[in-house]
Design a protein around this motif. Structure first.
Motif, PDB file in Angstrom:
ATOM      1  N   LEU A 266     -22.780 -65.778 -45.291  1.00  0.00           N
ATOM      2  CA  LEU A 266     -21.836 -64.802 -45.062  1.00  0.00           C
ATOM      3  C   LEU A 266     -20.522 -64.906 -45.877  1.00  0.00           C
ATOM      4  CD1 LEU A 266     -22.523 -63.857 -41.200  1.00  0.00           C
ATOM      5  CD2 LEU A 266     -23.422 -62.659 -43.320  1.00  0.00           C
ATOM      6  N   ASN A 267     -20.180 -66.171 -45.976  1.00  0.00           N
ATOM      7  CA  ASN A 267     -18.752 -66.153 -46.741  1.00  0.00           C
ATOM      8  C   ASN A 267     -18.948 -65.672 -48.057  1.00  0.00           C
ATOM      9  OD1 ASN A 267     -20.373 -68.454 -47.641  1.00  0.00           O
ATOM     10  ND2 ASN A 267     -18.625 -69.863 -47.738  1.00  0.00           N
ATOM     11  N   LYS A 268     -20.069 -65.870 -48.520  1.00  0.00           N
ATOM     12  CA  LYS A 268     -20.415 -65.192 -50.109  1.00  0.00           C
ATOM     13  C   LYS A 268     -20.247 -63.727 -49.995  1.00  0.00           C
ATOM     14  CE  LYS A 268     -24.201 -64.575 -53.010  1.00  0.00           C
ATOM     15  NZ  LYS A 268     -25.763 -64.824 -53.249  1.00  0.00           N
ATOM     16  N   LEU A 269     -20.627 -63.099 -49.096  1.00  0.00           N
ATOM     17  CA  LEU A 269     -20.330 -61.677 -48.861  1.00  0.00           C
ATOM     18  C   LEU A 269     -18.944 -61.230 -48.526  1.00  0.00           C
ATOM     19  CD1 LEU A 269     -24.141 -60.813 -47.310  1.00  0.00           C
ATOM     20  CD2 LEU A 269     -23.291 -60.344 -49.678  1.00  0.00           C
ATOM     21  N   GLU A 270     -18.288 -62.119 -47.950  1.00  0.00           N
ATOM     22  CA  GLU A 270     -16.807 -61.575 -47.628  1.00  0.00           C
ATOM     23  C   GLU A 270     -15.919 -61.797 -48.759  1.00  0.00           C
ATOM     24  OE1 GLU A 270     -16.211 -64.288 -44.223  1.00  0.00           O
ATOM     25  OE2 GLU A 270     -17.439 -63.303 -43.076  1.00  0.00           O
ATOM     26  N   GLU A 271     -16.499 -61.922 -49.852  1.00  0.00           N
ATOM     27  CA  GLU A 271     -15.725 -61.965 -51.310  1.00  0.00           C
ATOM     28  C   GLU A 271     -15.359 -60.435 -51.494  1.00  0.00           C
ATOM     29  OE1 GLU A 271     -13.206 -62.588 -53.996  1.00  0.00           O
ATOM     30  OE2 GLU A 271     -14.399 -64.291 -53.347  1.00  0.00           O
ATOM     31  N   LYS A 272     -13.876 -60.205 -51.144  1.00  0.00           N
ATOM     32  CA  LYS A 272     -13.782 -58.672 -51.052  1.00  0.00           C
ATOM     33  C   LYS A 272     -13.613 -58.149 -52.522  1.00  0.00           C
ATOM     34  CE  LYS A 272     -11.022 -59.453 -47.041  1.00  0.00           C
ATOM     35  NZ  LYS A 272     -11.466 -58.766 -45.782  1.00  0.00           N
ATOM     36  N   ILE A 273     -13.724 -58.936 -53.613  1.00  0.00           N
ATOM     37  CA  ILE A 273     -13.752 -58.307 -54.753  1.00  0.00           C
ATOM     38  C   ILE A 273     -14.855 -57.495 -54.966  1.00  0.00           C
ATOM     39  CG2 ILE A 273     -13.860 -58.905 -57.343  1.00  0.00           C
ATOM     40  CD1 ILE A 273     -11.958 -61.189 -56.884  1.00  0.00           C
ATOM     41  N   TYR A 274     -16.168 -58.033 -54.407  1.00  0.00           N
ATOM     42  CA  TYR A 274     -17.260 -57.521 -54.732  1.00  0.00           C
ATOM     43  C   TYR A 274     -17.955 -56.725 -53.621  1.00  0.00           C
ATOM     44  CZ  TYR A 274     -17.231 -61.033 -58.509  1.00  0.00           C
ATOM     45  OH  TYR A 274     -16.967 -61.979 -59.510  1.00  0.00           O
ATOM     46  N   TYR A 275     -17.565 -57.082 -52.783  1.00  0.00           N
ATOM     47  CA  TYR A 275     -18.237 -56.348 -51.393  1.00  0.00           C
ATOM     48  C   TYR A 275     -17.174 -55.874 -50.304  1.00  0.00           C
ATOM     49  CZ  TYR A 275     -21.816 -59.627 -53.101  1.00  0.00           C
ATOM     50  OH  TYR A 275     -22.799 -60.363 -53.848  1.00  0.00           O
ATOM     51  N   GLU A 276     -17.588 -54.847 -49.422  1.00  0.00           N
ATOM     52  CA  GLU A 276     -16.642 -54.240 -48.487  1.00  0.00           C
ATOM     53  C   GLU A 276     -17.528 -54.452 -47.354  1.00  0.00           C
ATOM     54  OE1 GLU A 276     -14.504 -50.383 -47.305  1.00  0.00           O
ATOM     55  OE2 GLU A 276     -15.490 -50.287 -49.390  1.00  0.00           O
ATOM     56  N   LEU A 277     -17.074 -54.836 -46.236  1.00  0.00           N
ATOM     57  CA  LEU A 277     -17.793 -55.033 -44.981  1.00  0.00           C
ATOM     58  C   LEU A 277     -17.625 -53.453 -44.338  1.00  0.00           C
ATOM     59  CD1 LEU A 277     -19.440 -56.277 -42.724  1.00  0.00           C
ATOM     60  CD2 LEU A 277     -17.126 -56.915 -41.729  1.00  0.00           C
ATOM     61  N   VAL A 278     -18.665 -52.719 -44.145  1.00  0.00           N
ATOM     62  CA  VAL A 278     -18.491 -51.397 -43.543  1.00  0.00           C
ATOM     63  C   VAL A 278     -19.150 -51.469 -42.227  1.00  0.00           C
ATOM     64  CG1 VAL A 278     -18.589 -50.448 -45.902  1.00  0.00           C
ATOM     65  CG2 VAL A 278     -20.711 -50.652 -44.702  1.00  0.00           C
ATOM     66  N   TYR A 279     -19.716 -52.101 -41.769  1.00  0.00           N
ATOM     67  CA  TYR A 279     -20.331 -52.212 -40.394  1.00  0.00           C
ATOM     68  C   TYR A 279     -20.532 -53.627 -39.953  1.00  0.00           C
ATOM     69  CZ  TYR A 279     -23.163 -51.289 -36.257  1.00  0.00           C
ATOM     70  OH  TYR A 279     -23.617 -51.277 -35.034  1.00  0.00           O
ATOM     71  N   GLN A 280     -20.126 -53.790 -38.716  1.00  0.00           N
ATOM     72  CA  GLN A 280     -20.302 -55.326 -38.020  1.00  0.00           C
ATOM     73  C   GLN A 280     -20.410 -54.989 -36.456  1.00  0.00           C
ATOM     74  OE1 GLN A 280     -17.042 -58.060 -38.802  1.00  0.00           O
ATOM     75  NE2 GLN A 280     -18.318 -59.639 -38.107  1.00  0.00           N
ATOM     76  N   SER A 281     -21.542 -55.646 -36.013  1.00  0.00           N
ATOM     77  CA  SER A 281     -22.049 -55.612 -34.580  1.00  0.00           C
ATOM     78  C   SER A 281     -22.915 -56.846 -34.672  1.00  0.00           C
ATOM     79  CB  SER A 281     -22.790 -54.309 -34.228  1.00  0.00           C
ATOM     80  OG  SER A 281     -22.998 -54.416 -32.815  1.00  0.00           O
ATOM     81  N   SER A 282     -24.145 -56.570 -34.060  1.00  0.00           N
ATOM     82  CA  SER A 282     -25.269 -57.629 -34.331  1.00  0.00           C
ATOM     83  C   SER A 282     -25.775 -58.065 -35.631  1.00  0.00           C
ATOM     84  CB  SER A 282     -26.388 -57.501 -33.238  1.00  0.00           C
ATOM     85  OG  SER A 282     -26.983 -56.255 -33.625  1.00  0.00           O
ATOM     86  N   VAL A 283     -25.443 -56.756 -36.444  1.00  0.00           N
ATOM     87  CA  VAL A 283     -25.727 -57.042 -37.917  1.00  0.00           C
ATOM     88  C   VAL A 283     -24.413 -56.804 -38.775  1.00  0.00           C
ATOM     89  CG1 VAL A 283     -28.318 -56.055 -37.521  1.00  0.00           C
ATOM     90  CG2 VAL A 283     -26.348 -54.477 -38.222  1.00  0.00           C
ATOM     91  N   GLN A 284     -24.261 -56.953 -40.094  1.00  0.00           N
ATOM     92  CA  GLN A 284     -23.560 -56.722 -40.991  1.00  0.00           C
ATOM     93  C   GLN A 284     -23.803 -56.031 -41.972  1.00  0.00           C
ATOM     94  OE1 GLN A 284     -24.003 -60.358 -40.425  1.00  0.00           O
ATOM     95  NE2 GLN A 284     -22.543 -60.084 -38.447  1.00  0.00           N
ATOM     96  N   ILE A 285     -23.160 -55.043 -42.491  1.00  0.00           N
ATOM     97  CA  ILE A 285     -23.557 -54.241 -43.555  1.00  0.00           C
ATOM     98  C   ILE A 285     -22.459 -54.180 -44.683  1.00  0.00           C
ATOM     99  CG2 ILE A 285     -24.160 -51.859 -44.489  1.00  0.00           C
ATOM    100  CD1 ILE A 285     -25.637 -51.390 -41.692  1.00  0.00           C
ATOM    101  N   TYR A 286     -22.548 -54.411 -45.649  1.00  0.00           N
ATOM    102  CA  TYR A 286     -21.750 -54.710 -46.920  1.00  0.00           C
ATOM    103  C   TYR A 286     -21.909 -53.482 -47.987  1.00  0.00           C
ATOM    104  CZ  TYR A 286     -20.252 -59.097 -44.843  1.00  0.00           C
ATOM    105  OH  TYR A 286     -19.865 -60.305 -43.804  1.00  0.00           O
ATOM    106  N   LYS A 287     -20.904 -52.779 -48.563  1.00  0.00           N
ATOM    107  CA  LYS A 287     -21.237 -52.097 -49.615  1.00  0.00           C
ATOM    108  C   LYS A 287     -20.558 -52.869 -50.830  1.00  0.00           C
ATOM    109  CE  LYS A 287     -19.660 -47.412 -51.357  1.00  0.00           C
ATOM    110  NZ  LYS A 287     -20.018 -47.900 -52.480  1.00  0.00           N
ATOM    111  N   ILE A 288     -21.574 -52.562 -51.882  1.00  0.00           N
ATOM    112  CA  ILE A 288     -21.403 -53.203 -53.172  1.00  0.00           C
ATOM    113  C   ILE A 288     -20.205 -52.351 -53.915  1.00  0.00           C
ATOM    114  CG2 ILE A 288     -22.166 -53.887 -55.453  1.00  0.00           C
ATOM    115  CD1 ILE A 288     -23.540 -55.020 -52.722  1.00  0.00           C
ATOM    116  N   LYS A 289     -19.209 -52.950 -54.023  1.00  0.00           N
ATOM    117  CA  LYS A 289     -18.064 -52.179 -54.650  1.00  0.00           C
ATOM    118  C   LYS A 289     -18.094 -51.498 -55.811  1.00  0.00           C
ATOM    119  CE  LYS A 289     -13.985 -53.921 -52.114  1.00  0.00           C
ATOM    120  NZ  LYS A 289     -12.603 -54.364 -52.054  1.00  0.00           N
ATOM    121  N   ASN A 290     -18.885 -51.863 -56.588  1.00  0.00           N
ATOM    122  CA  ASN A 290     -19.114 -51.541 -58.010  1.00  0.00           C
ATOM    123  C   ASN A 290     -20.354 -50.090 -57.969  1.00  0.00           C
ATOM    124  OD1 ASN A 290     -21.457 -52.898 -58.072  1.00  0.00           O
ATOM    125  ND2 ASN A 290     -21.504 -53.605 -60.105  1.00  0.00           N
ATOM    126  N   SER A 291     -20.761 -50.037 -56.824  1.00  0.00           N
ATOM    127  CA  SER A 291     -21.734 -49.011 -56.768  1.00  0.00           C
ATOM    128  C   SER A 291     -21.186 -47.473 -56.466  1.00  0.00           C
ATOM    129  CB  SER A 291     -22.401 -49.324 -55.596  1.00  0.00           C
ATOM    130  OG  SER A 291     -23.258 -50.478 -55.479  1.00  0.00           O
TER     131      SER A 291
END
Length: 81
Positions: A56-81
Motif C-alpha cells: 500500500l505504501n506504493k499507492l500512497e505516493e501522492k504524486i501519482y495517486y489520490e486516496l479517495v475512499y478508505q474503509s475495509s477497502v481502499q480506492i485510489y484515483k490515478i492523478k493523470n486520469s
C-alpha cells in the motif's frame, strides 16, 4: 490447467499486465499500463492484497495517486486520469 492454456492470447496479456501493475517497482511502468487500459481508479481489498501482495505504501505516493475512499477497502484515483 495453466493460464496460457485456459485463455486466449489477449486475455493472457491483460492478466499479465494487471499483475505487472501491482508487482512492478516502476511507477512509470505501472502508470503506462494503467493508461493503456484507461484505468482511472485502483481498488484494493483483502483479495488484491493476498493475490498480488500489494504494498500500500506504493499507492500512497501522492504524486501519482489520490486516496479517495478508505474503509475495509481502499480506492485510489490515478492523478493523470
Amino acid at each position: 490447467m495453466k493460464v496460457s492454456e485456459k485463455y486466449p492470447v489477449e486475455i493472457r496479456f491483460r492478466i499479465e499486465n494487471v499483475s505487472s501493475i501491482y508487482f512492478t517497482g516502476s511507477e512509470k511502468k505501472a502508470i503506462e499500463l494503467m493508461n493503456k487500459y484507461n484505468i482511472n481508479y485502483v481498488y484494493i481489498s483483502q483479495l488484491e492484497e493476498l493475490m498480488y501482495h500489494v504494498k500500500l505504501n506504493k499507492l500512497e505516493e501522492k504524486i501519482y495517486y489520490e486516496l479517495v475512499y478508505q474503509s475495509s477497502v481502499q480506492i485510489y484515483k490515478i492523478k493523470n486520469s
